[in-house]
Design an enzyme around this catalytic site. Structure first.
Site, short mmCIF file in Angstrom:
data_model
loop_
_atom_site.label_atom_id
_atom_site.label_comp_id
_atom_site.label_asym_id
_atom_site.label_seq_id
_atom_site.Cartn_x
_atom_site.Cartn_y
_atom_site.Cartn_z
N LYS A 125 0.88 -1.17 0.00
CA LYS A 125 0.00 0.00 0.00
C LYS A 125 0.92 1.22 0.00
O LYS A 125 1.20 1.81 1.04
CB LYS A 125 -0.90 -0.05 1.24
CG LYS A 125 -2.14 0.80 1.11
CD LYS A 125 -3.15 0.45 2.19
CE LYS A 125 -4.27 1.45 2.25
NZ LYS A 125 -5.09 1.54 1.05
N1 PPE Z 1 -7.66 -2.05 -2.95
C1 PPE Z 1 -7.13 -0.80 -2.93
C2 PPE Z 1 -6.39 -0.31 -4.11
C3 PPE Z 1 -7.30 -0.02 -1.77
O1 PPE Z 1 -6.77 1.20 -1.75
C4 PPE Z 1 -8.02 -0.53 -0.67
C5 PPE Z 1 -8.22 0.31 0.55
C6 PPE Z 1 -8.54 -1.84 -0.75
C7 PPE Z 1 -8.33 -2.57 -1.90
C8 PPE Z 1 -9.25 -2.48 0.42
O2 PPE Z 1 -8.34 -2.77 1.46
P1 PPE Z 1 -8.77 -2.82 3.00
O3 PPE Z 1 -9.09 -1.42 3.40
O4 PPE Z 1 -7.59 -3.39 3.68
O5 PPE Z 1 -9.96 -3.72 3.07
N2 PPE Z 1 -8.27 1.71 0.31
C9 PPE Z 1 -7.99 2.66 1.36
C10 PPE Z 1 -7.72 4.06 0.83
C11 PPE Z 1 -8.88 4.86 0.39
C12 PPE Z 1 -8.50 6.30 0.12
O6 PPE Z 1 -9.24 6.97 -0.64
O7 PPE Z 1 -7.50 6.81 0.63
C13 PPE Z 1 -9.08 2.63 2.43
O8 PPE Z 1 -10.17 2.13 2.19
O9 PPE Z 1 -8.81 3.11 3.52
#
Ligand code: PPE
Length: 311
Positions: free
Chosen positions: A157
């Site tokens: 991330k």
């Molecule tokens: N894919 C991506 C690309 C992603 O950024 C997130 C979270 C997920 C999947 C889901 O991951 P999880 O939160 O562990 O279930 N995206 C984060 C960032 C959003 C933002 O705009 O900044 C979030 O949801 O916090």
């Protein structure tokens, strides 16, 4: 956004407006940062952070993938997060930890640049809107492919990687949709711009596997477990684009978004164009888990103890 009082920066609590960096910060130029998105919920036991440890473990892994030593342990960062929420007087909030290459060296060799760490918390409502959460969002398959593992590390991330999500988001927004779904470099369904994706067909829930360049979402894992506990079959497999059009139900999961139904993809209604039964069942159980209403999943919540709470 609504500012709070304090931000944690390199071990200190500083005023929101004083949490600033130099314009020659390495991460600002090259995207050399890693971050997390976490949520704290108001529960009967007081404010509690959902899957707190897992998020900081992923932060540490993301940092490692970019050869960035973390100057603080996950335990220290978790303690700082709890204190920050208490000192800001929040009951529920979004939590954004960020570790980035700081000020002092320029150029693409970053290993001598310092690593700075900060944590901010603020109230953040429904990411894709309350309406989207209840009735579903309209999504479009982006022309931008999700970053390939040949060029970057999809499982990290990392700040710079989000330029990919941002291009997809802008494209779909300009075209009049609420969310982008990206395909991976093989043309398989990968994920939303900031969410993992689930496709329901004939009563079975499908989601792209780890090999599809997804971010290993913490809510993805939670939603898989919840669905299985409810008795649904969940299969991790490659998904073709057209399966999105033929699906009975589609939904997204992520920390910011939580669980959001998709009601249209590329102008094709998903099912009858409103959230389906399986989506609703998983969404309700997921919402109960987030808010500490289910005994079984209470271990996923890290309560902010009274001692860490001030006022
Ligand atoms: N894919 C991506 C690309 C992603 O950024 C997130 C979270 C997920 C999947 C889901 O991951 P999880 O939160 O562990 O279930 N995206 C984060 C960032 C959003 C933002 O705009 O900044 C979030 O949801 O916090």
């Amino acid at each position: 956004m609504k500012p709070t009082e304090l931000i944690w920066m390199n071990g200190e609590f500083v005023k929101w407006e004083d949490a600033t960096v130099h314009v020659l910060t390495h991460g600002l130029h090259y995207g050399t940062g890693v971050f997390e998105g976490i949520r704290c919920y108001e529960t009967e036991q007081g404010p509690a952070i959902f899957r707190h440890a897992e998020h900081y473990e992923r932060l540490e892994r993301s940092a490692g993938l970019y050869y960035m030593p973390m100057p603080y342990s996950s335990e220290e960062l978790r303690a700082a997060t709890k204190e920050l929420i208490s000192r800001n007087g929040l009951r529920s909030c979004y939590i954004r930890p960020l570790a980035f290459r700081g000020y002092g060296t320029m150029g693409l060799f970053p290993l001598e640049a310092p690593v700075d760490v900060c944590i901010a918390v603020w109230e953040w409502g429904a990411y894709l809107g309350e309406e989207g959460k209840s009735n579903g969002v309209r999504a479009k398959v982006s022309s931008w492919r999700r970053i390939s593992p040949d060029s970057l590390v999809p499982q990290a991330k990392a700040s710079g990687q989000y330029l990919n999500s941002i291009l997809a988001k802008i494209e779909t927004h300009k075209a009049g949709y609420e969310e982008a779904i990206l395909l991976d470099d093989h043309g398989h369904v990968c994920e939303g711009s900031g969410e993992n994706v689930f496709v329901v067909r004939d009563g079975v829930i499908h989601t792209p596997p780890q090999t599809a360049s997804i971010l290993d979402g913490i809510n993805r894992r939670s939603a898989i477990q919840i669905a299985r506990d409810l008795g649904f079959e969940v299969v991790e497999r490659d998904i073709g684009r057209s399966e999105l059009y033929l699906a009975d139900e589609v939904y997204l999961t992520g920390t910011a978004a939580e669980l959001v139904p998709v009601r249209e993809v590329d102008d094709h209604p998903v099912g009858d164009g409103s959230p389906g039964e399986i989506t609703r069942a998983v969404q309700d159980a997921f919402d109960d888990a987030l808010h500490g209403r289910t005994e079984r999943y209470r271990e996923w919540l890290d309560p902010i103890e009274v001692s860490a709470r001030i006022g």
